[in-house]
Write an enzyme that holds these catalytic residues in place. Structure first.
Site, PDB file in Angstrom:
ATOM      1  N   ASP A  14      -3.043  22.799   4.995  1.00  0.00           N
ATOM      2  CA  ASP A  14      -1.602  22.749   5.233  1.00  0.00           C
ATOM      3  C   ASP A  14      -1.060  23.296   6.521  1.00  0.00           C
ATOM      4  OD1 ASP A  14       1.310  22.707   5.237  1.00  0.00           O
ATOM      5  OD2 ASP A  14       1.382  24.206   3.376  1.00  0.00           O
ATOM      6  N   ASN A  48       1.809  23.535   8.317  1.00  0.00           N
ATOM      7  CA  ASN A  48       3.285  23.803   8.500  1.00  0.00           C
ATOM      8  C   ASN A  48       3.895  24.788   7.134  1.00  0.00           C
ATOM      9  OD1 ASN A  48       3.409  21.743   6.943  1.00  0.00           O
ATOM     10  ND2 ASN A  48       5.057  20.894   8.034  1.00  0.00           N
ATOM     11  N   ASP A  90       4.571  23.910   4.007  1.00  0.00           N
ATOM     12  CA  ASP A  90       5.392  23.380   3.142  1.00  0.00           C
ATOM     13  C   ASP A  90       4.685  23.330   1.795  1.00  0.00           C
ATOM     14  OD1 ASP A  90       3.892  21.258   3.798  1.00  0.00           O
ATOM     15  OD2 ASP A  90       5.611  20.038   4.363  1.00  0.00           O
ATOM     16  N   ASP A 107      -1.666  18.413   5.673  1.00  0.00           N
ATOM     17  CA  ASP A 107      -1.384  17.576   6.508  1.00  0.00           C
ATOM     18  C   ASP A 107      -2.433  17.185   7.770  1.00  0.00           C
ATOM     19  OD1 ASP A 107      -0.831  19.637   8.339  1.00  0.00           O
ATOM     20  OD2 ASP A 107       0.817  20.339   7.194  1.00  0.00           O
ATOM     21  N   ASP A 155      -8.368   4.250   4.794  1.00  0.00           N
ATOM     22  CA  ASP A 155      -8.272   3.467   3.466  1.00  0.00           C
ATOM     23  C   ASP A 155      -7.259   2.711   3.548  1.00  0.00           C
ATOM     24  OD1 ASP A 155      -8.161   3.656   0.757  1.00  0.00           O
ATOM     25  OD2 ASP A 155      -8.886   5.684   0.515  1.00  0.00           O
ATOM     26  N   ASP A 190      -9.684  -0.302  -0.722  1.00  0.00           N
ATOM     27  CA  ASP A 190      -9.188   0.020  -2.053  1.00  0.00           C
ATOM     28  C   ASP A 190      -8.904  -1.042  -3.017  1.00  0.00           C
ATOM     29  OD1 ASP A 190      -7.883   2.285  -3.526  1.00  0.00           O
ATOM     30  OD2 ASP A 190      -6.382   0.894  -3.738  1.00  0.00           O
ATOM     31  N   GLU A 249     -14.144  -0.731  -2.614  1.00  0.00           N
ATOM     32  CA  GLU A 249     -14.378  -0.075  -4.006  1.00  0.00           C
ATOM     33  C   GLU A 249     -14.235  -1.110  -5.088  1.00  0.00           C
ATOM     34  OE1 GLU A 249     -11.400   3.032  -6.511  1.00  0.00           O
ATOM     35  OE2 GLU A 249     -10.409   1.468  -5.675  1.00  0.00           O
ATOM     36  N   HIS A 283     -11.716  11.541  -5.156  1.00  0.00           N
ATOM     37  CA  HIS A 283     -10.487  11.958  -5.555  1.00  0.00           C
ATOM     38  C   HIS A 283     -10.019  11.228  -6.904  1.00  0.00           C
ATOM     39  CE1 HIS A 283      -9.930   7.893  -3.892  1.00  0.00           C
ATOM     40  NE2 HIS A 283      -8.695   7.944  -4.393  1.00  0.00           N
ATOM     41  N   ASP A 284     -10.845  10.485  -7.372  1.00  0.00           N
ATOM     42  CA  ASP A 284     -10.610   9.944  -8.729  1.00  0.00           C
ATOM     43  C   ASP A 284     -11.550  10.174  -9.779  1.00  0.00           C
ATOM     44  OD1 ASP A 284      -8.527   7.976  -7.496  1.00  0.00           O
ATOM     45  OD2 ASP A 284      -9.981   6.540  -7.186  1.00  0.00           O
TER      46      ASP A 284
HETATM   47  C1  GLC Z   1      -8.095   3.321  -6.177  1.00  0.00           C
HETATM   48  C2  GLC Z   1      -7.890   4.561  -5.684  1.00  0.00           C
HETATM   49  C3  GLC Z   1      -6.956   5.284  -6.540  1.00  0.00           C
HETATM   50  C4  GLC Z   1      -5.564   4.652  -6.849  1.00  0.00           C
HETATM   51  C5  GLC Z   1      -5.978   3.205  -7.142  1.00  0.00           C
HETATM   52  C6  GLC Z   1      -4.722   2.198  -7.015  1.00  0.00           C
HETATM   53  O1  GLC Z   1      -8.854   3.370  -7.452  1.00  0.00           O
HETATM   54  O2  GLC Z   1      -9.189   5.190  -5.442  1.00  0.00           O
HETATM   55  O3  GLC Z   1      -6.762   6.578  -6.468  1.00  0.00           O
HETATM   56  O4  GLC Z   1      -5.078   5.045  -7.812  1.00  0.00           O
HETATM   57  O5  GLC Z   1      -7.157   2.276  -6.264  1.00  0.00           O
HETATM   58  O6  GLC Z   1      -4.276   2.120  -5.668  1.00  0.00           O
HETATM   59 CA    CA Z   2       2.300  20.576   5.368  1.00  0.00          CA
END
Ligand code: GLC
Ligand code: CA
Length: 549
Positions: free
Chosen positions: A21, A23, A25, A29, A98, A197, A254, A326-327
């Site tokens: 981050d 700034n 908040d 970013d 992405d 995605d 994906e 991230h999932d």
């Molecule tokens: C993909 C992404 C996930 C998102 C989903 C819907 O699986 O990796 O984070 O929630 O698509 O877009």
């Molecule tokens: Ca920020």
């Protein structure tokens, strides 16, 4: 396989909300990322995969895009984005964007127009059905029906994910043209790599018929009818021919649930993508990808899953190797279970997947050995999928305690806690309380301490990356075939990488006990400190590993 520029890449995935981050908040970013490019350069990665930074109301943290040509305000401006790309380029780091093209946000202009007027051509950009009841019993991926009623009308619209993520109608050629424009806009800005995605969801079973329920809610998961359907590759091919193919972009799909017999069309010589993420090894601990249907697994299950993936993919093309994203939960907690703070084990686990055949992906914080953050009540979760998983576990008859336990093991919030830069308050991520609670306010596991410690996980990642990129063995480690090896020892995972003029054997000890292996090679080329060769045998200590020539 023909050689491609992207085979040598090492990709680092950034979840922008949680990286840095700039700034104060509480939200990560773009400028934060630019500030930390030297850290990434030093780590040795060659490409950053940026999770979505487009304009979005953030119902699913950016995977719900309301303007594909603009940057979300909380992340900065287009000028900040251009600056990031330029600064990264100056350090020989490329950017992978992405692309979320299966659905838009319900706040996208197209959807607003579609809702406002039932005769609008934008209705054809989405999937609407007339009627007074939900058109079928399909369950969306984030829970509840796939259909949401249109206010003041006897009609419903379709969403594979949350109701704020209406699916785009790829059957409509006009919509497809709009999509090509979006992709080419980013290609024209100089972006050479894309992560696609949920791309295998863009075709639905045209019958839209109800089916036998697979849960106590009377619904059946949409993944059976709205994912990997016949004809999906043709739609993707149309896109690819108008965009990526023209520019030799690197693409990674994906494609959860894609069976290996379909890989040819995806990653074969004429495939639509450079590589795809295989989720079979990622979901080896689950049945039907369902968080509350868990397997009491043994190492052999994990081994089989990665070996099967490597063997199958190698027949057609190239893999995209990952143990986190991230999932996913943190790999330390998921795979090492009780040993998720054991530095030796964390390094060994890193080596197992990193040296497989394919492009390695590293998710932010993985290089520090971050682990899951155990939450006590459902109120502690932010992630939309975690909240649904908790609800469904209860519905299926599990106790409160079990529901929380299943959710903790798999929650997407595990990987999304802010990155810890230092041991200061909020980990040096921000000066204020971050958008998502950190596991520890003053994190023990942090980049600064690890940079100063030669024995740290971070410094190990640096060495490992450099070894793949620059050592004498680079060619075989990148281009070599994958060959599965067997060991008498149940706690060992072993494989070989082989090119015509050489081979490397790799051994990983998943136990605390010292183990010995009969080997052919003579020389250790990369290993844990206590690995040694004695009387023609390889000896590995607690969670030790070795690459042998
Ligand atoms: C993909 C992404 C996930 C998102 C989903 C819907 O699986 O990796 O984070 O929630 O698509 O877009
Ligand atoms: Ca920020």
């Amino acid at each position: 396989m023909k050689k491609h520029w992207w085979q040598e890449e090492i990709v680092y995935q950034i979840y922008p909300r949680s990286f840095k981050d700039s700034n104060d908040d509480g939200i990560g970013d773009l400028r934060g990322i630019t500030e930390r490019l030297d850290y990434l350069k030093d780590l040795g990665i060659t490409m950053i995969w940026l999770c979505p930074i487009y304009k979005s109301p953030m119902a699913d943290n950016g995977y719900d895009i309301s303007d594909y040509f603009a940057i979300n305000e909380e992340f900065g401006t287009m000028a900040d984005f251009d600056e990031l790309v330029k600064e990264a380029k100056g350090r020989n780091i490329k950017i992978m964007m992405d692309l979320v093209l299966n659905h838009s946000s319900n706040e996208h202009e197209w959807f607003k127009k579609a809702l406002a007027d039932k005769n609008s051509p934008y209705r054809e950009y989405y999937i609407f059905r007339k009627g007074t009841r939900e058109p079928n019993n399909w369950r969306s991926i984030f829970g509840g029906s796939c259909w949401t009623k249109v206010d003041g009308e006897d009609a419903y619209y379709f969403h594979s994910f949350a109701k704020e993520q209406p699916d785009l109608n790829w059957e409509n050629p006009k919509l497809r043209e709009e999509i090509y424009k979006i992709v080419n806009f980013w290609i024209d800005k100089g972006i050479t790599a894309f992560r696609m995605d949920a791309i295998n969801h863009i075709k639905k079973n045209p019958t839209y018929q109800s089916a036998n329920p697979d849960g106590a809610d009377g619904r059946v998961s949409v993944i059976n009818f709205g994912r990997n359907q016949d004809g999906v590759e043709e739609l993707i091919k149309k896109l690819s021919d108008k965009t990526f193919k023209v520019h030799d972009s690197m693409t990674v799909g994906e494609t959860a649930g894609l069976s290996y017999d379909k890989y040819k069309n995806y990653i074969g010589d004429d495939g639509v993508f450079s590589m795809v993420f295989d989720f079979i090894p990622a979901n080896f601990d689950l049945i039907e990808e369902t968080w509350f249907k868990r397997i009491d697994w043994e190492l052999e299950d994990f081994r089989k899953a990665i070996f099967n993936s490597q063997n199958s993919i190698q027949k057609y093309g190239w893999s995209a190797n990952f143990i986190e994203n991230h999932d996913q939960p943190r790999a330390t907690s998921k795979i090492l279970r009780g040993n998720d703070e054991n530095i030796k084990a964390i390094k060994m686990l890193a080596g197992v997947y990193f040296f497989l055949r394919g492009t390695p992906y590293i998710y932010q914080g993985q290089e520090l050995g971050m682990k899951n953050f155990v939450r006590k009540t459902v109120a502690d979760f932010q992630d939309i999928q975690s909240i649904d998983s908790y609800k469904r576990s209860l519905e299926e008859g599990f106790s409160e305690e079990e529901a929380i336990a299943f959710t903790n093991l798999r929650s997407r919030d595990n990987a999304r806690v802010p990155f810890a830069w230092t041991s200061e308050k909020y980990g040096g991520f921000s000066k204020v309380k971050p958008w998502l609670a950190m596991a520890y306010e003053n994190p023990k596991v942090n980049a600064k301490d690890q940079a100063d410690n030669p024995d740290s996980v971070l410094n190990f990642y640096k060495k490992m990356i450099a070894f793949r990129k620059n050592s004498l063995y680079k060619e075989v480690l990148i281009y070599g075939d994958f060959i599965e090896k067997t060991s008498k020892n149940k706690e060992i995972i072993a494989y070989q990488r082989r090119l015509e003029d050489g081979e490397i054997d790799l051994y990983f000890n998943f136990s605390k006990a010292r183990v010995e292996e009969e080997i052919q090679g003579k020389e250790i080329i990369f290993a844990s400190d206590d690995a040694k060769i004695e009387d023609g045998k390889l000896s590995l200590g607690e969670f030790g590993f070795a690459l042998i020539k």
